[in-house]
Design an enzyme around this catalytic site. Structure first.
Site, PDB file in Angstrom:
ATOM      1  N   ASP A  43      42.704  33.825  36.403  1.00 14.70           N
ATOM      2  CA  ASP A  43      41.807  34.982  36.438  1.00 14.70           C
ATOM      3  C   ASP A  43      40.868  34.821  37.628  1.00 14.70           C
ATOM      4  O   ASP A  43      39.995  33.934  37.636  1.00 14.70           O
ATOM      5  CB  ASP A  43      41.015  35.047  35.121  1.00 14.70           C
ATOM      6  CG  ASP A  43      40.172  36.306  35.052  1.00 14.70           C
ATOM      7  OD1 ASP A  43      39.365  36.545  35.982  1.00 14.70           O
ATOM      8  OD2 ASP A  43      40.325  37.077  34.093  1.00 14.70           O
ATOM      9  N   ASP A  53      37.022  34.974  37.006  1.00 18.76           N
ATOM     10  CA  ASP A  53      36.524  33.772  36.316  1.00 18.76           C
ATOM     11  C   ASP A  53      36.480  32.581  37.263  1.00 18.76           C
ATOM     12  O   ASP A  53      35.550  31.772  37.225  1.00 18.76           O
ATOM     13  CB  ASP A  53      37.420  33.431  35.122  1.00 18.76           C
ATOM     14  CG  ASP A  53      37.163  34.350  33.943  1.00 18.76           C
ATOM     15  OD1 ASP A  53      36.142  35.069  33.946  1.00 18.76           O
ATOM     16  OD2 ASP A  53      37.990  34.350  33.012  1.00 18.76           O
ATOM     17  N   THR A 104      45.626  46.707  26.255  1.00 15.75           N
ATOM     18  CA  THR A 104      46.494  47.729  26.853  1.00 15.75           C
ATOM     19  C   THR A 104      46.827  47.414  28.316  1.00 15.75           C
ATOM     20  O   THR A 104      47.761  47.993  28.868  1.00 15.75           O
ATOM     21  CB  THR A 104      45.796  49.101  26.836  1.00 15.75           C
ATOM     22  OG1 THR A 104      44.630  49.015  27.674  1.00 15.75           O
ATOM     23  CG2 THR A 104      45.379  49.493  25.426  1.00 15.75           C
ATOM     24  N   ARG A 118      40.211  45.269  33.273  1.00 20.37           N
ATOM     25  CA  ARG A 118      41.414  45.576  32.488  1.00 20.37           C
ATOM     26  C   ARG A 118      41.123  45.380  31.012  1.00 20.37           C
ATOM     27  O   ARG A 118      40.594  44.343  30.626  1.00 20.37           O
ATOM     28  CB  ARG A 118      42.555  44.620  32.856  1.00 20.37           C
ATOM     29  CG  ARG A 118      43.145  44.853  34.178  1.00 20.37           C
ATOM     30  CD  ARG A 118      44.494  44.206  34.304  1.00 20.37           C
ATOM     31  NE  ARG A 118      44.594  42.829  33.851  1.00 20.37           N
ATOM     32  CZ  ARG A 118      45.697  42.116  33.920  1.00 20.37           C
ATOM     33  NH1 ARG A 118      46.807  42.654  34.412  1.00 20.37           N
ATOM     34  NH2 ARG A 118      45.728  40.871  33.520  1.00 20.37           N
TER      35      ARG A 118
HETATM   36  C1  PRP Z   1      41.436  41.633  37.859  1.00 12.67           C
HETATM   37  C2  PRP Z   1      41.627  41.811  39.340  1.00 12.67           C
HETATM   38  C3  PRP Z   1      42.089  43.245  39.453  1.00 12.67           C
HETATM   39  C4  PRP Z   1      42.876  43.442  38.190  1.00 12.67           C
HETATM   40  C5  PRP Z   1      44.335  43.418  38.537  1.00 12.67           C
HETATM   41  O1  PRP Z   1      40.243  42.176  37.437  1.00 12.67           O
HETATM   42  O2  PRP Z   1      40.496  41.525  40.078  1.00 12.67           O
HETATM   43  O3  PRP Z   1      41.030  44.172  39.567  1.00 12.67           O
HETATM   44  O4  PRP Z   1      42.556  42.340  37.328  1.00 12.67           O
HETATM   45  O5  PRP Z   1      45.118  43.711  37.434  1.00 12.67           O
HETATM   46  P1  PRP Z   1      46.030  45.013  37.366  1.00 12.67           P
HETATM   47  O6  PRP Z   1      46.743  45.106  38.656  1.00 12.67           O
HETATM   48  O7  PRP Z   1      46.933  44.731  36.204  1.00 12.67           O
HETATM   49  O8  PRP Z   1      45.133  46.199  37.102  1.00 12.67           O
HETATM   50  P2  PRP Z   1      39.738  42.008  35.937  1.00 12.67           P
HETATM   51  O9  PRP Z   1      40.179  43.159  35.097  1.00 12.67           O
HETATM   52  O10 PRP Z   1      40.101  40.656  35.430  1.00 12.67           O
HETATM   53  O11 PRP Z   1      38.165  42.146  36.074  1.00 12.67           O
HETATM   54  P3  PRP Z   1      37.126  41.124  36.742  1.00 12.67           P
HETATM   55  O12 PRP Z   1      37.411  41.078  38.222  1.00 12.67           O
HETATM   56  O13 PRP Z   1      35.813  41.756  36.445  1.00 12.67           O
HETATM   57  O14 PRP Z   1      37.300  39.774  36.089  1.00 12.67           O
HETATM   58  N1  URA Z   2      43.905  39.589  37.138  1.00 18.97           N
HETATM   59  C1  URA Z   2      43.679  38.311  37.511  1.00 18.97           C
HETATM   60  O1  URA Z   2      42.531  37.934  37.799  1.00 18.97           O
HETATM   61  N2  URA Z   2      44.733  37.458  37.563  1.00 18.97           N
HETATM   62  C2  URA Z   2      45.976  37.827  37.256  1.00 18.97           C
HETATM   63  O2  URA Z   2      46.899  37.004  37.324  1.00 18.97           O
HETATM   64  C3  URA Z   2      46.197  39.172  36.863  1.00 18.97           C
HETATM   65  C4  URA Z   2      45.146  40.029  36.821  1.00 18.97           C
END
Ligand code: PRP
Ligand code: URA
Length: 208
Positions: A199, A202, A107, A103
């Site tokens: 997150d 993380d 945005t 994400r």
């Molecule tokens: C997190 C999660 C989803 C997304 C959800 O990924 O694993 O893919 O956010 O958010 P949304 O429903 O608002 O799209 P992130 O973008 O943090 O990436 P990562 O798993 O690489 O940390």
């Molecule tokens: N992605 C995450 O990892 N946690 C949240 O709460 C939302 C998006």
């Protein structure tokens, strides 16, 4: 099939509490997430197509079943990787595709960076794995990509979902059932789920 299934099993809720706790270190987080994934896999595959087979026990002939439906698991990178081990444990014949999305922090829109899924997935049960369904942007993009690649039978598995994400997925892809362990209250201003677990990527990989 219902659009939204929330798993209310006591063992799932116990494990989810450990994941929500901010004191839980990454190595425990990963192990508990993997265990939860096996519990979720049972629910997601409840109506899996099976065929009858004849076998012999050490004592006599009898009948049993084997899985008749090919399954492809598709984790959304990175956090979806935390669910793969538990699903593969109970679906050892499943193939695994990968979708890379993150994400944009400003945005909240998904940015794609990697796609690799098996060919010929039209007759396959495709299970998308992503622990967090927040705004739904990543989920909607992942489903759209898989439909473009020919998938017709898709399920979306999350650990924690926000009402906003469930609504977005239902609006864009009403044919895709969503499974989650918790339907949380809401998103905060930065698009994080409340109460959520932070997150997920993380916390799995210790990158905070
Ligand atoms: C997190 C999660 C989803 C997304 C959800 O990924 O694993 O893919 O956010 O958010 P949304 O429903 O608002 O799209 P992130 O973008 O943090 O990436 P990562 O798993 O690489 O940390
Ligand atoms: N992605 C995450 O990892 N946690 C949240 O709460 C939302 C998006």
């Amino acid at each position: 099939m219902k659009h939204l299934t929330v798993l209310h099993h006591p063992l799932v809720l116990r494990d989810l509490t450990v994941l929500r706790d901010k004191r839980t270190p990454s190595h425990i987080f990963r192990a508990v997430l993997r265990r939860m994934a096996t519990l979720m896999a049972y629910e997601v595959t409840r109506d899996l197509r099976m065929t009858r087979v004849r076998i012999s026990t050490p004592l006599e002939r009898t009948s049993g079943v084997r899985v008749a439906q090919p399954v492809v698991l598709v984790p959304v990178l990175r956090a979806g990787l935390g669910l793969v081990g538990g699903f593969i444990e109970v679906l050892p014949d499943a193939r695994v595709g990968h979708i890379g999305l993150y994400r944009n922090e400003e945005t909240l829109k998904p940015v794609d960076y990697y796609f690799k899924v098996p060919r010929n997935i039209a007759g396959t049960l495709v299970v998308i794995l992503d622990p967090m369904l927040a705004t739904g942007g990543s989920g909607v993009a992942a489903v759209s990509y898989l439909k473009n690649r020919g998938a017709k039978n898709i399920r979306f598995v999350s650990l924690v979902a926000a009402p906003e994400g469930v609504r977005a997925l239902r609006r864009a892809h009403p044919d895709v059932p969503v499974f989650t362990c918790a339907l949380d209250r809401q998103l905060n201003a930065r698009g994080y789920i409340l109460p959520g677990l932070g997150d997920a990527g993380d916390r799995i990989f210790g990158t905070e």
